[in-house]
Design an enzyme around this catalytic site. Structure first.
Site, PDB file in Angstrom:
ATOM      1  CG  HIS A  53     -30.758  27.290  -1.973  1.00  0.00           C
ATOM      2  ND1 HIS A  53     -31.187  27.474  -0.682  1.00  0.00           N
ATOM      3  CD2 HIS A  53     -31.187  26.048  -2.336  1.00  0.00           C
ATOM      4  CE1 HIS A  53     -31.841  26.399  -0.264  1.00  0.00           C
ATOM      5  NE2 HIS A  53     -31.852  25.517  -1.249  1.00  0.00           N
ATOM      6  CD  GLU A  55     -29.881  32.912  -1.317  1.00  0.00           C
ATOM      7  OE1 GLU A  55     -30.647  33.200  -0.390  1.00  0.00           O
ATOM      8  OE2 GLU A  55     -30.041  31.884  -2.030  1.00  0.00           O
ATOM      9  CB  CYS A  91     -28.400  30.841   1.443  1.00  0.00           C
ATOM     10  SG  CYS A  91     -28.600  29.614   0.122  1.00  0.00           S
ATOM     11  CB  ALA A 161     -64.175  26.817 -21.448  1.00  0.00           C
ATOM     12  CG  LEU A 210     -57.250  15.661 -17.092  1.00  0.00           C
ATOM     13  CD1 LEU A 210     -57.605  15.290 -15.657  1.00  0.00           C
ATOM     14  CD2 LEU A 210     -57.992  16.927 -17.503  1.00  0.00           C
ATOM     15  NE  ARG A 213     -54.203  16.243 -26.074  1.00  0.00           N
ATOM     16  CZ  ARG A 213     -54.957  16.405 -25.000  1.00  0.00           C
ATOM     17  NH1 ARG A 213     -54.424  16.252 -23.794  1.00  0.00           N
ATOM     18  NH2 ARG A 213     -56.237  16.727 -25.110  1.00  0.00           N
TER      19      ARG A 213
END
Length: 312
Positions: A53, A55, A91, A161, A210, A213
Site C-alpha cells: 500500500h 503507506e 497500514c 457523439a 471496443l 487500440r
C-alpha cells in the site's frame, strides 16, 4: 500555516495516487507522503492490487539518515489507512509501529472492513489524527471505488457523439462524427473503465471492438445489453467480478434505458460539426444533471455532466 501546509502535502498525495489509475483496480488509488521539519522524507503510492500500500511504499522510501525524524514526522495519506488483514497487513498498525507524531487523512474509507477503524486505531495509540483535508478532491479521485462499495454497483459513464443538429446517425445510417484526436481520447476513457457496454443492435450491425487500440492501457471487458442479459444482470456481473466502472457506448435505446433507470453517474458528450438534418435523436440530458466542465477539443465541443450526489 499548518492548514496551508496540510493542503500542499495532500495535493502531493493526490498526484502520487493518480499514478495507480490503470493498475490499482479493484483497490482504490492512494498516495502517501511522510514529512519532517517541513521536508518530504518519503513518499509512495499503491501501485497494484495485492502489492504494498501507499503507506508501506512511503516509509520504505525514507533514507536511513532520515529515520531519526520519524518521532516528529507527519504522514499524509489521501485515504484512511486500512485496519484489517487482507492481501497485506494493516497500514494503521505499520504507522503506529513507526512512531510518527501525526497523521493527516484526506477522506474516510467507505469499505466495510475499514470505515473509520483505521483512524480509531491511530487515535487509540495516542497519535494526533486530522481528517478531511482536501476531502472533496480525495473523494472525486476514487469516485469509482466509493460508488461500487456504497451503492453496490459500478460507477457508470454514458458516452455518445452527436451531430451539430443533435442526431446520433444520418437517417439511420452510421456517420463519422469524432476526429482522430477525439477518438483517441475516447480510447483513453475506455482504458480508465473496467467494462464497456453496447446494445444488441449496435453489436449486430457494427461488431465494435471496443478496445484501446488508439491508446495505451488495458482494454475494458466487453458487455452486450440484450433481452437475455438485461441491466440487472449487467450490474450483478459487475459486482461478481469487482468491476468498479462501466462505460456505456450504446445507441439511443441503450443509453436511454440507463437514464430512465437513473443508473448513471457521469455523461460525456462530443458534438461535431456535421449536420445531417434527421436521424436518431440523441438522448436528452437529465434535468438534474450538473455541467462539470466543457471545452473545445480539436474543434468539437466536449461536455462532461455529473449527477448531484453528495460528496461524489
Amino acid at each position: 500555516m499548518k492548514g496551508t501546509d496540510d493542503k500542499m502535502f495532500m495535493r502531493r498525495c493526490l498526484q502520487l495516487a493518480a499514478n495507480g489509475l490503470l493498475t490499482s483496480r479493484p483497490n482504490p488509488m492512494v498516495g502517501a507522503v511522510v514529512v519532517a521539519r517541513e521536508r518530504i522524507i518519503g513518499e509512495g503510492w499503491h501501485v497494484r492490487c495485492g502489492e504494498a500500500h501507499a503507506e508501506v511504499n512511503a516509509f520504505a522510501a525514507i533514507d536511513d539518515a532520515d529515520e531519526k525524524w520519524l518521532p516528529e514526522a507527519t504522514i499524509y495519506v489521501s485515504l484512511e489507512p486500512c485496519a484489517h488483514f487482507g492481501k497485506t497487513p494493516p497500514c494503521a498498525d505499520l504507522i503506529v509501529s513507526k512512531g510518527v507524531k501525526r497523521v493527516v487523512v484526506g477522506c474516510v474509507d467507505p469499505f466495510a472492513r475499514v470505515q473509520g477503524r483505521g483512524i480509531q486505531r491511530l487515535r487509540d495509540a495516542g497519535i494526533e489524527v486530522s481528517v478531511g483535508v482536501l476531502e472533496k478532491e480525495c473523494l472525486w479521485l476514487n469516485r469509482r471505488f466509493f460508488t461500487f462499495h456504497q451503492r453496490q454497483r459500478p460507477y457508470i459513464t454514458l458516452k455518445w457523439a452527436q451531430t451539430a443538429d443533435g442526431f446520433l446517425d444520418d437517417h439511420g445510417t452510421a456517420v463519422s462524427i469524432s476526429t482522430p484526436y477525439t477518438k483517441m481520447l475516447v480510447h483513453k476513457l475506455r482504458s480508465e473503465h473496467d467494462a464497456i457496454l453496447v446494445g444488441r443492435v449496435t453489436e449486430e450491425r457494427e461488431h465494435p471492438l471496443l478496445n484501446v487500440r488508439h491508446w495505451h492501457g488495458p482494454s475494458p471487458q466487453k458487455m452486450v445489453l440484450s433481452k437475455a442479459h438485461g441491466i440487472d444482470a449487467v450490474m450483478a456481473e459487475c459486482r461478481e467480478h469487482q468491476w468498479l466502472s462501466l462505460l456505456v457506448e450504446g445507441g439511443r435505446h441503450t443509453l436511454q434505458s440507463f437514464i430512465d433507470n437513473d443508473l448513471w453517474d457521469e455523461i460525456r458528450i462530443e458534438t461535431g460539426h456535421v449536420v445531417v438534418g434527421g436521424g436518431t435523436v440523441a438522448p436528452a440530458i437529465p434535468s438534474h444533471a450538473i455541467l462539470l466542465h466543457h471545452e473545445i477539443v480539436d474543434g468539437h465541443m466536449v461536455e462532461t455532466w455529473i449527477k448531484p450526489s453528495g460528496n461524489l
